[in-house]
Scaffold this motif. Structure first.
Motif, mmCIF file in Angstrom:
data_model
loop_
_atom_site.group_PDB
_atom_site.id
_atom_site.type_symbol
_atom_site.label_atom_id
_atom_site.label_comp_id
_atom_site.label_asym_id
_atom_site.label_seq_id
_atom_site.Cartn_x
_atom_site.Cartn_y
_atom_site.Cartn_z
ATOM 1 N N UNK A 44 -5.627 5.013 3.154
ATOM 2 C CA UNK A 44 -4.509 5.952 2.973
ATOM 3 C C UNK A 44 -4.339 6.306 1.496
ATOM 4 N N UNK A 45 -4.387 5.292 0.644
ATOM 5 C CA UNK A 45 -4.222 5.524 -0.807
ATOM 6 C C UNK A 45 -5.361 6.388 -1.329
ATOM 7 N N UNK A 76 1.177 7.233 -6.342
ATOM 8 C CA UNK A 76 0.093 8.220 -6.445
ATOM 9 C C UNK A 76 0.638 9.618 -6.193
ATOM 10 N N UNK A 77 1.423 9.764 -5.123
ATOM 11 C CA UNK A 77 2.020 11.068 -4.810
ATOM 12 C C UNK A 77 2.990 11.492 -5.919
ATOM 13 N N UNK A 78 3.758 10.519 -6.446
ATOM 14 C CA UNK A 78 4.688 10.802 -7.543
ATOM 15 C C UNK A 78 3.983 11.337 -8.777
ATOM 16 N N UNK A 79 2.726 10.855 -9.004
ATOM 17 C CA UNK A 79 1.943 11.319 -10.153
ATOM 18 C C UNK A 79 1.627 12.809 -10.036
ATOM 19 N N UNK A 80 1.511 13.292 -8.780
ATOM 20 C CA UNK A 80 1.200 14.712 -8.555
ATOM 21 C C UNK A 80 2.446 15.492 -8.120
ATOM 22 N N UNK A 81 3.599 15.013 -8.523
ATOM 23 C CA UNK A 81 4.864 15.623 -8.108
ATOM 24 C C UNK A 81 4.964 17.076 -8.575
ATOM 25 N N UNK A 84 -7.653 11.497 -3.414
ATOM 26 C CA UNK A 84 -8.698 12.528 -3.384
ATOM 27 C C UNK A 84 -8.092 13.913 -3.116
ATOM 28 N N UNK A 85 -7.179 13.958 -2.161
ATOM 29 C CA UNK A 85 -6.585 15.244 -1.780
ATOM 30 C C UNK A 85 -5.894 15.911 -2.964
ATOM 31 N N UNK A 86 -5.020 15.173 -3.625
ATOM 32 C CA UNK A 86 -4.276 15.778 -4.736
ATOM 33 C C UNK A 86 -5.156 16.024 -5.953
ATOM 34 N N UNK A 87 -6.103 15.135 -6.200
ATOM 35 C CA UNK A 87 -7.001 15.325 -7.348
ATOM 36 C C UNK A 87 -7.843 16.581 -7.170
ATOM 37 N N UNK A 142 0.828 -1.218 0.000
ATOM 38 C CA UNK A 142 0.000 0.000 0.000
ATOM 39 C C UNK A 142 0.847 1.246 0.000
ATOM 40 N N UNK A 143 1.936 1.227 0.775
ATOM 41 C CA UNK A 143 2.840 2.374 0.816
ATOM 42 C C UNK A 143 3.474 2.640 -0.535
ATOM 43 N N UNK A 144 3.813 1.545 -1.253
ATOM 44 C CA UNK A 144 4.410 1.691 -2.591
ATOM 45 C C UNK A 144 3.404 2.310 -3.564
#
Length: 454
Positions: free
Chosen positions: A437-438, A306-311, A443-446, A299-301
């Protein structure tokens, strides 16, 4: 008994016994052990060396207390301790213990040791133990007591009382008198109170209750416990496939079942397997936890990608990272709350899998309301800190979405697991929390990238 809490008394007792052992003050030790219940001694045994355990055990004079100690010891402690005792002494203690407890212990022992013990016990006429070992440990047959009071339906109340006084003095817990027909089939039950208030010439069939709650030998122990709890009975009869009475499950076993099942559920929900690992070695504890944490790792990976996509968004507005923990934390917390409520509800019978959508809708509604409250609060804090109304709206909306979906996932996943007959407690460990968490991060970044135009 003094007025101190149980934990304090146990701590004082443990310290006293350890101090006396160091001094080898045997007379004082004997006095303490004579006054201490074996269930309390078992707590102390788990923290002593094998030599100290054997020394204490030799000071217990009452064989019944030795049996209680055997029943209460942690599995690892019990196995090493029994191996260190003479077979004859173990057999003598087993002979005095309830047969269901003996079967439970023998089932845990190494096959070679259990075979030797059973051969010794067979020579002394204890075939009941082997009978119980035929059944799975976690079924009604595996936990039942084969000692019970059963008489024919044409026996009178007076004859039944005489039989109790002469032939059934060794029955472990004589709560009820069971009534059988000529083939040994269960046809009725009477409380001992009812037996003494009717006339002595009254046959059992005239006052027995014919609507008897009974369970089959292969029924899961958790279901048996639920029946005893639901109908407030002190024991439930166990019958085989032909309805022949073969044993009873008593309320003391039901308490143990609820305790074990609750412990298993809590450990599974924490993602550490189903066995209590505090008494195990470091290596065993590590091996048990390793596969459960793999789900968190995966899940962390996924969250990392996901975070990397919104870098790019993070590079432009670095303060977005500051609010990630609170959004993930709020989603994770409400997801854990929902899943815990549903898992315990399923375990205790208060929630049924047929109520899937009402339960899920209720938790989703609660998640939405709580999300609105905390979304406004956290959005207001973000506005005070960064003075950006769009960021405040993004944060508030993310909290609402995160908490609503977390409540939905936290309630839906355990219900679906239960429907397909997988233990729902498994779902609430790393699986639900990692998924939430994922979802929260996504949702937050989107929402933030959409509202802030980045």
């Amino acid at each position: 008994q003094d007025g101190r809490p149980m934990g304090d008394r146990n701590t004082i007792l443990m310290e006293s016994i350890k101090r006396l052992l160091r001094r080898n003050a045997l007379p004082h030790l004997r006095k303490i052990i004579a006054k201490t219940h074996a269930a309390d001694l078992s707590r102390i045994f788990n923290s002593l060396s094998l030599t100290e355990q054997l020394k204490l055990f030799s000071m217990i004079e009452d064989i019944e207390q030795k049996g209680i100690l055997f029943s209460e010891l942690e599995e690892d402690t019990l196995l090493s301790f029994v191996e260190a005792l003479k077979i004859e002494e173990v057999v003598a203690i087993f002979e005095d213990m309830p047969t269901d407890d003996v079967a439970d212990i023998i089932g845990k022992l190494p096959e070679e040791t259990s075979d030797v013990i059973l051969r010794k016990m067979r020579a002394e006429g204890s075939e009941e133990i082997e009978g119980l070992l035929r059944y799975e440990d976690d079924t009604a047959g595996g936990i039942m007591v084969p000692d019970f009071i059963a008489l024919r339906e044409d026996v009178t109340a007076g004859e039944a009382i005489q039989s109790l006084q002469k032939e059934h003095q060794d029955v472990e817990m004589p709560f009820y008198l069971y009534v059988i027909n000529e083939y040994g089939n269960l046809v009725g039950v009477s409380s001992l109170r009812q037996l003494v208030v009717v006339g002595p010439e009254t046959p059992l069939k005239d006052f027995m209750v014919t609507d008897v709650f009974s369970v089959k030998t292969d029924m899961d122990q958790e279901e048996v416990a639920k029946i005893v709890a639901r109908y407030d009975i002190l024991a439930v009869p166990v019958v085989d496939e032909t309805n022949k009475l073969v044993g009873i499950v008593t309320v003391d076993d039901v308490i143990d079942i609820f305790r074990r099942e609750a412990t298993e559920d809590i450990l599974k929900m924490a993602g550490v397997g189903e066995d209590f690992v505090e008494t195990k070695s470091v290596f065993k504890s590590t091996r048990i936890r390793l596969p459960w944490l793999f789900a968190s790792c995966l899940g962390g990976i996924v969250a990392f990608f996901v975070i990397g996509h919104f870098e790019e968004s993070l590079r432009k507005l670095t303060y977005l990272a500051a609010l990630m923990p609170v959004i993930m934390g709020m989603g994770g917390n409400i997801g854990t709350q929902s899943s815990t409520i549903v898992v315990r509800g399923l375990a205790t019978g208060r929630i049924d899998t047929g109520e899937l959508w009402p339960v899920v809708f209720k938790e989703l509604s609660i998640g939405l309301i709580l999300g609105l409250v905390y979304g406004l609060l956290i959005g207001f804090v973000a506005q005070l800190k960064y003075s950006t109304i769009m960021l405040a709206m993004a944060v508030g909306s993310s909290v609402i979405c995160s908490m609503s979906v977390a409540a939905l996932v936290g309630s839906l996943v355990p219900m679906l697991f239960a429907k397909i007959e997988i233990d729902p407690a498994v779902a609430t460990g790393p699986f639900v929390t990692t998924a939430i968490d994922i979802i929260s991060v996504f949702f937050y970044f989107a929402i933030a990238t959409s509202l802030l135009g980045i």
